[in-house]
Scaffold this motif. Structure first.
Motif, PDB file in Angstrom:
ATOM      1  N   ARG A   1     -12.808 -55.209 -22.958  1.00 34.64           N
ATOM      2  CA  ARG A   1     -12.564 -56.543 -23.526  1.00 34.64           C
ATOM      3  C   ARG A   1     -13.842 -57.259 -23.946  1.00 34.64           C
ATOM      4  NH1 ARG A   1      -8.092 -58.928 -19.297  1.00 34.64           N
ATOM      5  NH2 ARG A   1      -7.155 -56.927 -18.719  1.00 34.64           N
ATOM      6  N   THR A   2     -14.974 -56.568 -23.896  1.00 30.64           N
ATOM      7  CA  THR A   2     -16.217 -57.193 -24.346  1.00 30.64           C
ATOM      8  C   THR A   2     -17.015 -56.210 -25.195  1.00 30.64           C
ATOM      9  OG1 THR A   2     -18.377 -58.084 -23.664  1.00 30.64           O
ATOM     10  CG2 THR A   2     -17.319 -56.557 -22.146  1.00 30.64           C
ATOM     11  N   GLN A   3     -17.825 -56.766 -26.079  1.00 30.26           N
ATOM     12  CA  GLN A   3     -18.686 -55.910 -26.897  1.00 30.26           C
ATOM     13  C   GLN A   3     -19.935 -55.504 -26.140  1.00 30.26           C
ATOM     14  OE1 GLN A   3     -19.063 -57.738 -31.046  1.00 30.26           O
ATOM     15  NE2 GLN A   3     -18.152 -59.366 -29.819  1.00 30.26           N
ATOM     16  N   VAL A   4     -20.227 -56.162 -25.019  1.00 28.60           N
ATOM     17  CA  VAL A   4     -21.427 -55.823 -24.244  1.00 28.60           C
ATOM     18  C   VAL A   4     -21.251 -54.435 -23.626  1.00 28.60           C
ATOM     19  CG1 VAL A   4     -22.811 -56.448 -22.213  1.00 28.60           C
ATOM     20  CG2 VAL A   4     -21.993 -58.231 -23.760  1.00 28.60           C
ATOM     21  N   ASN A   5     -22.274 -53.594 -23.751  1.00 32.18           N
ATOM     22  CA  ASN A   5     -22.240 -52.288 -23.092  1.00 32.18           C
ATOM     23  C   ASN A   5     -22.552 -52.478 -21.611  1.00 32.18           C
ATOM     24  OD1 ASN A   5     -22.158 -50.961 -25.732  1.00 32.18           O
ATOM     25  ND2 ASN A   5     -24.291 -51.626 -25.888  1.00 32.18           N
ATOM     26  N   ILE A   6     -21.778 -51.822 -20.762  1.00 36.22           N
ATOM     27  CA  ILE A   6     -22.032 -51.900 -19.320  1.00 36.22           C
ATOM     28  C   ILE A   6     -22.389 -50.495 -18.826  1.00 36.22           C
ATOM     29  CG2 ILE A   6     -21.134 -52.555 -17.060  1.00 36.22           C
ATOM     30  CD1 ILE A   6     -19.021 -54.280 -18.506  1.00 36.22           C
ATOM     31  N   ILE A   7     -23.609 -50.349 -18.348  1.00 38.51           N
ATOM     32  CA  ILE A   7     -24.036 -49.064 -17.776  1.00 38.51           C
ATOM     33  C   ILE A   7     -23.789 -49.134 -16.277  1.00 38.51           C
ATOM     34  CG2 ILE A   7     -26.003 -47.509 -17.410  1.00 38.51           C
ATOM     35  CD1 ILE A   7     -27.268 -48.779 -19.941  1.00 38.51           C
ATOM     36  N   VAL A   8     -23.006 -48.204 -15.739  1.00 32.62           N
ATOM     37  CA  VAL A   8     -22.752 -48.237 -14.295  1.00 32.62           C
ATOM     38  C   VAL A   8     -23.715 -47.303 -13.580  1.00 32.62           C
ATOM     39  CG1 VAL A   8     -20.323 -48.853 -14.646  1.00 32.62           C
ATOM     40  CG2 VAL A   8     -20.925 -46.471 -14.186  1.00 32.62           C
ATOM     41  N   ALA A   9     -23.967 -47.625 -12.318  1.00 28.27           N
ATOM     42  CA  ALA A   9     -24.950 -46.886 -11.523  1.00 28.27           C
ATOM     43  C   ALA A   9     -24.258 -46.118 -10.403  1.00 28.27           C
ATOM     44  CB  ALA A   9     -25.966 -47.852 -10.928  1.00 28.27           C
ATOM     45  N   THR A  10     -24.971 -45.144  -9.851  1.00 28.22           N
ATOM     46  CA  THR A  10     -24.519 -44.495  -8.623  1.00 28.22           C
ATOM     47  C   THR A  10     -25.639 -44.596  -7.606  1.00 28.22           C
ATOM     48  OG1 THR A  10     -23.601 -42.498  -7.606  1.00 28.22           O
ATOM     49  CG2 THR A  10     -25.284 -42.161  -9.304  1.00 28.22           C
ATOM     50  N   GLY A  11     -25.268 -44.479  -6.327  1.00 29.43           N
ATOM     51  CA  GLY A  11     -26.258 -44.626  -5.273  1.00 29.43           C
ATOM     52  C   GLY A  11     -25.646 -45.404  -4.128  1.00 29.43           C
ATOM     53  N   CYS A  12     -26.485 -46.003  -3.313  1.00 26.27           N
ATOM     54  CA  CYS A  12     -25.967 -46.733  -2.165  1.00 26.27           C
ATOM     55  C   CYS A  12     -26.906 -47.885  -1.842  1.00 26.27           C
ATOM     56  CB  CYS A  12     -25.844 -45.784  -0.972  1.00 26.27           C
ATOM     57  SG  CYS A  12     -25.130 -46.527   0.502  1.00 26.27           S
ATOM     58  N   TYR A  13     -26.304 -49.030  -1.486  1.00 26.53           N
ATOM     59  CA  TYR A  13     -27.076 -50.233  -1.175  1.00 26.53           C
ATOM     60  C   TYR A  13     -26.969 -50.486   0.314  1.00 26.53           C
ATOM     61  CZ  TYR A  13     -28.228 -55.280  -1.339  1.00 26.53           C
ATOM     62  OH  TYR A  13     -28.768 -56.520  -1.155  1.00 26.53           O
ATOM     63  N   THR A  14     -28.056 -50.251   1.022  1.00 28.53           N
ATOM     64  CA  THR A  14     -28.083 -50.585   2.439  1.00 28.53           C
ATOM     65  C   THR A  14     -29.502 -50.940   2.830  1.00 28.53           C
ATOM     66  OG1 THR A  14     -27.672 -49.810   4.695  1.00 28.53           O
ATOM     67  CG2 THR A  14     -28.369 -48.141   3.116  1.00 28.53           C
ATOM     68  N   PHE A  15     -29.620 -51.839   3.832  1.00 29.57           N
ATOM     69  CA  PHE A  15     -30.951 -52.167   4.362  1.00 29.57           C
ATOM     70  C   PHE A  15     -31.207 -51.417   5.663  1.00 29.57           C
ATOM     71  CE2 PHE A  15     -31.045 -56.709   2.359  1.00 29.57           C
ATOM     72  CZ  PHE A  15     -31.013 -56.133   1.107  1.00 29.57           C
ATOM     73  N   ASP A  16     -30.168 -50.776   6.221  1.00 31.81           N
ATOM     74  CA  ASP A  16     -30.378 -50.042   7.469  1.00 31.81           C
ATOM     75  C   ASP A  16     -29.485 -48.804   7.577  1.00 31.81           C
ATOM     76  OD1 ASP A  16     -27.937 -51.445   8.282  1.00 31.81           O
ATOM     77  OD2 ASP A  16     -29.246 -53.118   8.781  1.00 31.81           O
ATOM     78  N   GLU A  17     -28.195 -48.999   7.940  1.00 26.53           N
ATOM     79  CA  GLU A  17     -27.329 -47.844   8.173  1.00 26.53           C
ATOM     80  C   GLU A  17     -26.542 -47.454   6.921  1.00 26.53           C
ATOM     81  OE1 GLU A  17     -25.486 -48.009  12.046  1.00 26.53           O
ATOM     82  OE2 GLU A  17     -27.662 -47.919  12.378  1.00 26.53           O
ATOM     83  N   LEU A  18     -26.013 -46.254   6.968  1.00 21.98           N
ATOM     84  CA  LEU A  18     -25.105 -45.816   5.913  1.00 21.98           C
ATOM     85  C   LEU A  18     -23.684 -46.256   6.251  1.00 21.98           C
ATOM     86  CD1 LEU A  18     -26.252 -42.172   5.190  1.00 21.98           C
ATOM     87  CD2 LEU A  18     -26.317 -44.112   3.647  1.00 21.98           C
ATOM     88  N   PRO A  19     -22.799 -46.345   5.257  1.00 21.62           N
ATOM     89  CA  PRO A  19     -21.386 -46.599   5.573  1.00 21.62           C
ATOM     90  C   PRO A  19     -20.875 -45.521   6.532  1.00 21.62           C
ATOM     91  CG  PRO A  19     -21.772 -46.673   3.192  1.00 21.62           C
ATOM     92  CD  PRO A  19     -23.040 -46.209   3.821  1.00 21.62           C
ATOM     93  N   LYS A  20     -19.921 -45.907   7.388  1.00 24.27           N
ATOM     94  CA  LYS A  20     -19.393 -44.992   8.423  1.00 24.27           C
ATOM     95  C   LYS A  20     -18.926 -43.661   7.840  1.00 24.27           C
ATOM     96  CE  LYS A  20     -19.358 -48.039  11.924  1.00 24.27           C
ATOM     97  NZ  LYS A  20     -20.473 -48.801  11.314  1.00 24.27           N
ATOM     98  N   GLN A  21     -18.365 -43.726   6.634  1.00 21.47           N
ATOM     99  CA  GLN A  21     -17.807 -42.518   6.009  1.00 21.47           C
ATOM    100  C   GLN A  21     -18.885 -41.466   5.754  1.00 21.47           C
ATOM    101  OE1 GLN A  21     -17.417 -45.658   5.005  1.00 21.47           O
ATOM    102  NE2 GLN A  21     -15.272 -46.023   5.502  1.00 21.47           N
ATOM    103  N   LEU A  22     -20.147 -41.885   5.769  1.00 21.41           N
ATOM    104  CA  LEU A  22     -21.242 -40.958   5.480  1.00 21.41           C
ATOM    105  C   LEU A  22     -22.233 -40.843   6.635  1.00 21.41           C
ATOM    106  CD1 LEU A  22     -21.721 -42.236   1.847  1.00 21.41           C
ATOM    107  CD2 LEU A  22     -20.984 -39.923   2.459  1.00 21.41           C
ATOM    108  N   ALA A  23     -22.187 -41.824   7.553  1.00 19.85           N
ATOM    109  CA  ALA A  23     -23.207 -41.887   8.609  1.00 19.85           C
ATOM    110  C   ALA A  23     -23.134 -40.701   9.570  1.00 19.85           C
ATOM    111  CB  ALA A  23     -23.062 -43.201   9.384  1.00 19.85           C
ATOM    112  N   TYR A  24     -21.946 -40.093   9.689  1.00 24.77           N
ATOM    113  CA  TYR A  24     -21.790 -39.005  10.663  1.00 24.77           C
ATOM    114  C   TYR A  24     -21.879 -37.625  10.026  1.00 24.77           C
ATOM    115  CZ  TYR A  24     -19.997 -43.044  13.167  1.00 24.77           C
ATOM    116  OH  TYR A  24     -19.860 -44.285  13.725  1.00 24.77           O
TER     117      TYR A  24
END
Ligand SMILES: [Zn+2]
Length: 329
Positions: free
Chosen positions: A85-108
């Motif tokens: 719905r917009t003419q602006v191009n949106i580039i999406v990223a991959t990766g993870c945003y954390t300052f300490d631990e990983l999300p539980k789904q990945l921490a173990y």
């Protein structure tokens, strides 16, 4: 010319136009929002986001990099709806945003952990870049990681190393959330370099929160681009200081290492209400760079060519040079 992946599909790098290198559209903890934010109406917010991005287009911006990765409420199908719905191009990223631990789904999961296996993170990121995000055919255009004031916590280090490995495997460029005041850009560079990353492939984000020229030049001298990307957050650092720092860096020959942005969003549950956002960051909006920061830079003596370098050439080169270096490996 390089193909850059966006939420509407691939685009030639020469068509990126004016780019904001660090923005968000929706930032949320999905579980919190679904349980406690009665004001979040998905359809309404998609329409509102598209409206705000169209406004941005009218002010001359063609592309945003949406750095909303795991940990910030990433929802690529929702972004795709906005992109339609917009003419602006949106580039999406991959990766993870954390300052300490990983999300539980990945921490173990990982070497020596409860599920003792090779670290799954690099493969997840590579799949987003090469095949598409989950069941969509939308591919991530770049990698994102974070290192803030707590420093190189174990979860942070895992993400940084996985992002570095995914860059080496795919050639996708990297954007890092850093705390300039704690000098964590240098720490991110050290770890990424250990993983074989060419530091020219990296934007060191939130560098614009600092006026410490020695620190900024040390980061840029490693080849990385500086994200002067929190325009409008004047309570963190006033506009005049942000502009003066850029002017001085351009004067010292770093005009090819600077990029601009706001780190803004359309809807975020980090702020209980819109009034809270307005009280904390009254001036922050997607249009602050074109409407306020660019005029201030011109006033301070920067030429249109120098501004174009930060808005057009440097973001474009971020993708083109990373692809070229990857092809030459
Ligand atoms: Zn951000």
């Amino acid at each position: 010319m390089t193909q850059v992946q966006t939420a509407r599909g691939p685009l030639d790098s020469c068509e990126l136009g004016r780019v904001l290198v660090h923005e968000h559209v929706f930032c949320m903890d999905m579980e919190y929002t679904l349980n406690y934010r009665r004001d979040f109406d998905e359809e309404e917010q998609i329409a509102e986001a598209a409206r705000r991005l169209e406004d941005l287009k009218r002010h001359g911006v063609d592309t945003i990099m949406d750095l909303t990765v795991l940990g910030l409420g990433r929802n690529v199908p929702r972004i795709a709806e906005v992109a339609k719905r917009t003419q602006v191009n949106i580039i999406v990223a991959t990766g993870c945003y954390t300052f300490d631990e990983l999300p539980k789904q990945l921490a173990y999961r990982g070497p020596g952990l409860m599920f003792d296996e090779p670290d799954p993170l690099p493969d997840l990121f590579v799949r987003d870049i090469q095949e598409g995000v989950n069941r969509t055919n939308i591919r991530a255009g770049l990698l994102k990681c974070a290192i803030d004031w707590p420093g190189l916590k174990s979860g942070v280090e895992r993400v940084l190393r996985a992002v570095g490995q995914a860059n080496v495997r795919t050639g996708a460029p990297i954007s890092v959330h850093t705390s300039a005041r704690h000098g964590t850009g240098l720490e991110a560079q050290r770890v990424l370099k250990e993983e074989g990353v060419d530091l020219c492939d990296v934007i060191i984000g939130h560098s614009g929160d600092s006026t410490d020229l020695d620190y900024l030049m040390r980061v840029a001298d490693e080849g990385s681009i500086l994200g002067m990307d929190r325009f409008g957050m004047n309570e963190t650092l006033p506009l005049a200081d942000r502009v003066a720092t850029i002017v001085e860096l351009v004067k010292r020959g770093y005009g090819d290492r600077l990029t601009l942005s706001h780190d803004c969003w359309c809807w975020s549950d980090f702020f209980p209400t819109e009034a809270h956002r307005a009280a904390r960051f009254p001036e922050l909006s997607y249009c602050y760079v074109p409407l306020t920061a660019l005029p201030a830079m011109r006033e301070a003596g920067l030429s249109d060519r120098e501004i174009d370098a930060m808005q057009i050439d440097n973001p474009r080169r971020h993708f083109e040079d990373a692809a070229r270096r990857f092809a030459a490996r």
